[in-house]
Design an enzyme around this catalytic site. Structure first.
Site, PDB file in Angstrom:
ATOM      1  N   LYS A   9       0.822  -1.213   0.000  1.00 19.99           N
ATOM      2  CA  LYS A   9       0.000   0.000   0.000  1.00 19.99           C
ATOM      3  C   LYS A   9       0.860   1.271   0.000  1.00 19.99           C
ATOM      4  CE  LYS A   9      -4.002  -2.167   2.264  1.00 19.99           C
ATOM      5  NZ  LYS A   9      -4.914  -2.112   3.434  1.00 19.99           N
ATOM      6  N   TYR A  49     -12.657  -1.698  -3.222  1.00 17.53           N
ATOM      7  CA  TYR A  49     -13.156  -1.813  -1.843  1.00 17.53           C
ATOM      8  C   TYR A  49     -14.681  -1.688  -1.758  1.00 17.53           C
ATOM      9  CZ  TYR A  49      -8.534  -1.988   0.352  1.00 17.53           C
ATOM     10  OH  TYR A  49      -7.292  -2.371   0.774  1.00 17.53           O
ATOM     11  N   PHE A  57     -15.310   4.233   7.378  1.00 19.53           N
ATOM     12  CA  PHE A  57     -13.942   4.564   6.972  1.00 19.53           C
ATOM     13  C   PHE A  57     -13.736   4.524   5.452  1.00 19.53           C
ATOM     14  CE2 PHE A  57     -14.031   0.008   8.196  1.00 19.53           C
ATOM     15  CZ  PHE A  57     -13.668  -0.583   6.989  1.00 19.53           C
ATOM     16  N   ARG A  85      -1.884 -14.040   4.297  1.00 21.86           N
ATOM     17  CA  ARG A  85      -2.542 -13.332   5.398  1.00 21.86           C
ATOM     18  C   ARG A  85      -1.774 -13.530   6.704  1.00 21.86           C
ATOM     19  NH1 ARG A  85      -7.317 -10.528   4.263  1.00 21.86           N
ATOM     20  NH2 ARG A  85      -7.418 -10.142   6.488  1.00 21.86           N
ATOM     21  N   THR A  91      -5.395  -7.048  10.684  1.00 18.27           N
ATOM     22  CA  THR A  91      -5.678  -5.771  10.024  1.00 18.27           C
ATOM     23  C   THR A  91      -5.111  -4.585  10.813  1.00 18.27           C
ATOM     24  OG1 THR A  91      -7.738  -6.744   9.206  1.00 18.27           O
ATOM     25  CG2 THR A  91      -7.547  -4.339   9.103  1.00 18.27           C
ATOM     26  N   ARG A 102       2.484  -6.332   9.116  1.00 23.45           N
ATOM     27  CA  ARG A 102       1.715  -5.211   9.653  1.00 23.45           C
ATOM     28  C   ARG A 102       2.220  -4.781  11.034  1.00 23.45           C
ATOM     29  NH1 ARG A 102      -4.205  -7.165   7.430  1.00 23.45           N
ATOM     30  NH2 ARG A 102      -4.326  -5.758   5.645  1.00 23.45           N
ATOM     31  N   ASN A 112      -1.928   0.202   6.872  1.00 19.97           N
ATOM     32  CA  ASN A 112      -1.414  -1.051   7.424  1.00 19.97           C
ATOM     33  C   ASN A 112      -0.530  -1.835   6.454  1.00 19.97           C
ATOM     34  OD1 ASN A 112      -3.402  -1.902   5.720  1.00 19.97           O
ATOM     35  ND2 ASN A 112      -4.677  -2.894   7.271  1.00 19.97           N
ATOM     36  N   HIS A 115      -2.158  -5.402   1.554  1.00 17.25           N
ATOM     37  CA  HIS A 115      -3.476  -6.018   1.370  1.00 17.25           C
ATOM     38  C   HIS A 115      -3.293  -7.476   0.995  1.00 17.25           C
ATOM     39  CE1 HIS A 115      -7.514  -6.846  -0.182  1.00 17.25           C
ATOM     40  NE2 HIS A 115      -6.887  -7.474  -1.164  1.00 17.25           N
ATOM     41  N   GLU A 126     -10.212 -10.165  -7.417  1.00 15.12           N
ATOM     42  CA  GLU A 126      -9.190  -9.125  -7.222  1.00 15.12           C
ATOM     43  C   GLU A 126      -8.045  -9.262  -8.219  1.00 15.12           C
ATOM     44  OE1 GLU A 126      -9.992  -8.469  -2.424  1.00 15.12           O
ATOM     45  OE2 GLU A 126      -8.050  -9.236  -3.103  1.00 15.12           O
TER      46      GLU A 126
HETATM   47  P1  DAT Z   1      -7.970  -6.704   5.703  1.00 14.18           P
HETATM   48  O1  DAT Z   1      -7.192  -5.673   4.917  1.00 14.18           O
HETATM   49  O2  DAT Z   1      -7.176  -7.272   6.836  1.00 14.18           O
HETATM   50  O3  DAT Z   1      -8.601  -7.756   4.837  1.00 14.18           O
HETATM   51  P2  DAT Z   1     -10.640  -5.527   5.917  1.00 14.18           P
HETATM   52  O4  DAT Z   1     -10.968  -6.237   4.653  1.00 14.18           O
HETATM   53  O5  DAT Z   1     -11.563  -5.678   7.068  1.00 14.18           O
HETATM   54  O6  DAT Z   1      -9.176  -5.912   6.430  1.00 14.18           O
HETATM   55  O7  DAT Z   1     -10.530  -3.971   5.629  1.00 14.18           O
HETATM   56  C1  DAT Z   1      -9.944  -3.499   4.436  1.00 14.18           C
HETATM   57  C2  DAT Z   1      -9.121  -2.279   4.739  1.00 14.18           C
HETATM   58  O8  DAT Z   1      -9.959  -1.244   5.243  1.00 14.18           O
HETATM   59  C3  DAT Z   1      -8.074  -2.487   5.852  1.00 14.18           C
HETATM   60  O9  DAT Z   1      -6.887  -3.066   5.366  1.00 14.18           O
HETATM   61  C4  DAT Z   1      -7.876  -1.097   6.327  1.00 14.18           C
HETATM   62  C5  DAT Z   1      -9.261  -0.497   6.237  1.00 14.18           C
HETATM   63  N1  DAT Z   1      -9.973  -0.628   7.534  1.00 14.18           N
HETATM   64  C6  DAT Z   1     -10.538  -1.754   8.046  1.00 14.18           C
HETATM   65  N2  DAT Z   1     -11.091  -1.526   9.243  1.00 14.18           N
HETATM   66  C7  DAT Z   1     -10.859  -0.207   9.486  1.00 14.18           C
HETATM   67  C8  DAT Z   1     -11.165   0.669  10.570  1.00 14.18           C
HETATM   68  N3  DAT Z   1     -11.837   0.245  11.647  1.00 14.18           N
HETATM   69  N4  DAT Z   1     -10.755   1.952  10.481  1.00 14.18           N
HETATM   70  C9  DAT Z   1     -10.090   2.410   9.406  1.00 14.18           C
HETATM   71  N5  DAT Z   1      -9.756   1.639   8.338  1.00 14.18           N
HETATM   72  C10 DAT Z   1     -10.139   0.356   8.390  1.00 14.18           C
HETATM   73 MG    MG Z   2     -10.111  -7.682   3.462  1.00 10.60          MG
END
Ligand code: DAT
Ligand code: MG
Length: 138
Positions: A9, A49, A57, A85, A91, A102, A112, A115, A126
């Protein structure tokens, strides 16, 4: 054999961490079978996304993901999705296990560092979002 989509990222690319992250991928035995560097448009980020569209967010996430170049890779190996992962960690970097990407490189739950796809179906979507078939090694 399984494939997953990895993204380094903008926060990690900006801080010069791409090499370290790719080194961890290679050391893990996962094969990089596709690789490109680009800057996402707002439309790209929103579509990628889409599943998080209703989350509070979402706008901030899209703004961050378009804030600079990203490196996008297709990783291949046995259980590639779970292995990538695991290398990434949770996350939220604060909750990630020691030694994960991370934990070591993430700034906060948004910035973080990386991805990773979360299931075979999402991995296929994806990968197809960013790569034509001829851009992936067979
Ligand atoms: P991951 O990237 O571990 O699959 P996710 O799919 O739940 O996690 O979320 C996608 C992205 O969105 C994550 O990498 C960062 C952002 N994100 C997730 N939860 C968040 C939060 N509570 N506040 C801010 N950004 C968040
Ligand atoms: Mg995800």
């Amino acid at each position: 054999m399984e494939r997953t989509l990895a993204i380094i990222k903008p926060d990690a690319v900006r801080r010069g961490l791409s090499g370290d992250i790719i080194k961890r991928i290679e050391a893990s035995g996962l094969q990089i079978v596709g690789l490109r560097k680009l800057q996402l448009s707002r439309a790209d980020a929103g579509a990628f996304y889409e599943v998080h569209k209703a989350r509070p967010f979402f706008e901030s996430l899209c703004k961050y993901m378009t804030s600079g170049p990203v490196i996008i890779a297709v990783l291949q190996g046995e259980n590639a999705i779970a292995r990538w992962r695991q290398l990434m960690g949770a996350t939220d970097p604060k909750k990630a296990d020691a030694g994960t990407i991370r934990k070591d490189f993430g700034i906060d739950v948004e910035q973080n560092a990386t991805h990773g796809s979360d299931a075979p179906e999402t991995a296929a979507v994806e990968i197809g979002f960013f790569f034509a078939q001829r851009e992936i090694l067979s």
